[in-house]
Write an enzyme that holds these catalytic residues in place. Structure first.
Site, PDB file in Angstrom:
ATOM      1  N   HIS A 120       0.799  -1.238   0.000  1.00  0.00           N
ATOM      2  CA  HIS A 120       0.000   0.000   0.000  1.00  0.00           C
ATOM      3  C   HIS A 120       0.832   1.289   0.000  1.00  0.00           C
ATOM      4  O   HIS A 120       0.422   2.286   0.564  1.00  0.00           O
ATOM      5  CB  HIS A 120      -0.959  -0.010   1.198  1.00  0.00           C
ATOM      6  CG  HIS A 120      -0.287   0.124   2.537  1.00  0.00           C
ATOM      7  ND1 HIS A 120      -0.823  -0.393   3.692  1.00  0.00           N
ATOM      8  CD2 HIS A 120       0.862   0.732   2.924  1.00  0.00           C
ATOM      9  CE1 HIS A 120      -0.032  -0.110   4.704  1.00  0.00           C
ATOM     10  NE2 HIS A 120       1.000   0.572   4.269  1.00  0.00           N
ATOM     11  N   HIS A 135      -2.000   4.888   9.621  1.00  0.00           N
ATOM     12  CA  HIS A 135      -0.625   5.313   9.933  1.00  0.00           C
ATOM     13  C   HIS A 135      -0.646   6.551  10.822  1.00  0.00           C
ATOM     14  O   HIS A 135      -0.166   7.613  10.438  1.00  0.00           O
ATOM     15  CB  HIS A 135       0.150   5.575   8.649  1.00  0.00           C
ATOM     16  CG  HIS A 135       0.277   4.382   7.749  1.00  0.00           C
ATOM     17  ND1 HIS A 135      -0.767   3.884   6.993  1.00  0.00           N
ATOM     18  CD2 HIS A 135       1.336   3.564   7.492  1.00  0.00           C
ATOM     19  CE1 HIS A 135      -0.351   2.832   6.306  1.00  0.00           C
ATOM     20  NE2 HIS A 135       0.912   2.607   6.590  1.00  0.00           N
ATOM     21  N   HIS A 194      10.050  -3.723   4.236  1.00  0.00           N
ATOM     22  CA  HIS A 194      10.496  -2.335   4.173  1.00  0.00           C
ATOM     23  C   HIS A 194      10.778  -1.811   5.574  1.00  0.00           C
ATOM     24  O   HIS A 194      10.163  -2.245   6.547  1.00  0.00           O
ATOM     25  CB  HIS A 194       9.517  -1.417   3.440  1.00  0.00           C
ATOM     26  CG  HIS A 194       8.140  -1.222   4.027  1.00  0.00           C
ATOM     27  ND1 HIS A 194       7.247  -2.247   4.237  1.00  0.00           N
ATOM     28  CD2 HIS A 194       7.490  -0.096   4.422  1.00  0.00           C
ATOM     29  CE1 HIS A 194       6.113  -1.767   4.719  1.00  0.00           C
ATOM     30  NE2 HIS A 194       6.224  -0.460   4.861  1.00  0.00           N
ATOM     31  N   GLU A 247       3.767  -5.088   8.955  1.00  0.00           N
ATOM     32  CA  GLU A 247       2.442  -4.906   8.340  1.00  0.00           C
ATOM     33  C   GLU A 247       1.924  -6.215   7.731  1.00  0.00           C
ATOM     34  O   GLU A 247       0.710  -6.402   7.596  1.00  0.00           O
ATOM     35  CB  GLU A 247       2.492  -3.824   7.243  1.00  0.00           C
ATOM     36  CG  GLU A 247       2.657  -2.414   7.791  1.00  0.00           C
ATOM     37  CD  GLU A 247       2.693  -1.346   6.687  1.00  0.00           C
ATOM     38  OE1 GLU A 247       2.500  -0.186   7.025  1.00  0.00           O
ATOM     39  OE2 GLU A 247       2.925  -1.679   5.500  1.00  0.00           O
TER      40      GLU A 247
HETATM   41  C1  DHB Z   1       6.012   3.885   2.804  1.00  0.00           C
HETATM   42  C2  DHB Z   1       5.019   4.080   3.746  1.00  0.00           C
HETATM   43  C3  DHB Z   1       4.211   3.028   4.138  1.00  0.00           C
HETATM   44  O1  DHB Z   1       3.176   3.171   4.980  1.00  0.00           O
HETATM   45  C4  DHB Z   1       4.433   1.780   3.659  1.00  0.00           C
HETATM   46  O2  DHB Z   1       3.690   0.774   4.135  1.00  0.00           O
HETATM   47  C5  DHB Z   1       5.404   1.579   2.710  1.00  0.00           C
HETATM   48  C6  DHB Z   1       6.198   2.637   2.295  1.00  0.00           C
HETATM   49  C7  DHB Z   1       6.856   5.000   2.322  1.00  0.00           C
HETATM   50  O3  DHB Z   1       6.728   6.121   2.830  1.00  0.00           O
HETATM   51  O4  DHB Z   1       7.665   4.773   1.404  1.00  0.00           O
HETATM   52 FE    FE Z   2       2.352   1.331   5.671  1.00  0.00          FE
END
Ligand code: DHB
Ligand code: FE
Length: 288
Positions: free
Chosen positions: A12, A59, A197, A244
């Site tokens: 997402h 978030h 990530h 997540e």
């Molecule tokens: C980013 C933010 C998010 O909430 C995520 O799940 C993945 C990437 C971002 O800021 O790159």
């Molecule tokens: Fe996220």
């Protein structure tokens, strides 16, 4: 009787929303990512459900760090698109399904999961980016999302977060709840967020293709095994925001094989790196 016919899983990333909203989908950086969702948009048109039960995380947008529900179900008639700092995305408001949502809340709470009831909530990129990826962008000012949505928010932002096992069991309870609803509705359940990530600290930018692809394999064939993986393994292997991914287990737990039915059919699988700071993963499973 309502029934779950399919589950959809997708990352997402907010930059995906920005790329869509700013008309950048054909740029070389983004084209391979959006190519992976061409199948999905057509599949969504051909298999349009009556409702999407959409598991996502907020978030710190609708919920601040002052109040942090572990699991929150949206029972509202509609949800405004959140302003995450650059104004709300130019996409339609999200229409809810209060009657089915209230039924699910009743049933799942009576199955001993403590849900927070949410009657008003702005929805952030965690919900609108998956909708854009699956449903496309507004071609005209009168564009509306093609389906009502029941938003289901999970805390994966502030520790402690729920375990994979609890998420899988919650998915099973959601399936029972949906199947005990009288109206004959076709429901899709979506699990969103991830994949690997990390947005902060010395490991910012971490991507782990091996972990991500093993996760996709186990989401298909061994969700019970994946549910036993502790949260610390996600954080170590997939980065601080990789946690997540536990949300995917809620959607997976609602699929028919975990209630004794046949294995789901894999109709689409896609993996791409990078999108902003994130590995993007996507699966579509159909109940046989
Ligand atoms: C980013 C933010 C998010 O909430 C995520 O799940 C993945 C990437 C971002 O800021 O790159
Ligand atoms: Fe996220």
């Amino acid at each position: 009787m309502a029934r779950i016919t399919a589950s959809v899983f997708t990352s997402h990333v907010p930059a995906i929303g920005a790329a869509l909203d700013l008309g950048k989908t054909h740029e070389p950086y983004w084209q391979p990512l959006f190519q992976g969702y061409e199948f999905s948009k057509q599949w969504m048109k051909d298999n349009k459900p009556d409702v999407v039960f959409l598991v996502f995380n907020d978030h710190a947008t609708a919920f601040s760090l002052e109040m942090i529900p572990t699991f929150a179900i949206g029972t509202a008639a509609e949800y405004a698109v959140a302003d995450e700092g650059w104004g709300p995305r130019p996409v339609p408001k999200v229409i809810g399904q209060p009657d089915l949502a209230s039924h699910i809340a009743q049933s799942v709470i009576q199955q001993d999961f403590d849900l927070t009831i949410v009657n008003k909530m702005d929805v952030d990129h965690g919900l609108t980016v998956p909708l854009s990826l699956m449903c496309g962008q507004p071609p005209a000012s009168n564009f509306a999302w093609p389906v009502p949505v029941i938003p289901f928010a999970v805390n994966v932002v502030q520790y402690p977060v729920p375990s994979g096992q609890r998420c899988l069991n919650l998915g099973k309870a959601i399936r029972k709840a949906i199947e005990s609803y009288d109206e004959d509705l076709n429901v899709h359940i979506w699990g969103t967020g991830g994949m690997s990530h990390q947005l902060q600290g010395p490991r910012a930018g971490l991507i782990n293709r091996e972990f991500d692809n093993a996760f996709l394999d186990r989401m298909i064939a061994d969700p019970e095994g994946q549910a036993a993986v502790p949260h610390i393994d996600y954080v170590r292997e997939a980065g601080s925001e990789g946690i997540e991914l536990v949300m995917w287990l809620i959607a997976r737990g609602a699929m028919g094989d975990l209630a004794g039915g046949p294995a789901p059919k894999v109709v689409h699988r896609f993996y791409h790196v990078p999108a902003s700071n994130t590995a993007v993963g996507h699966l579509i499973l159909e109940n046989s």
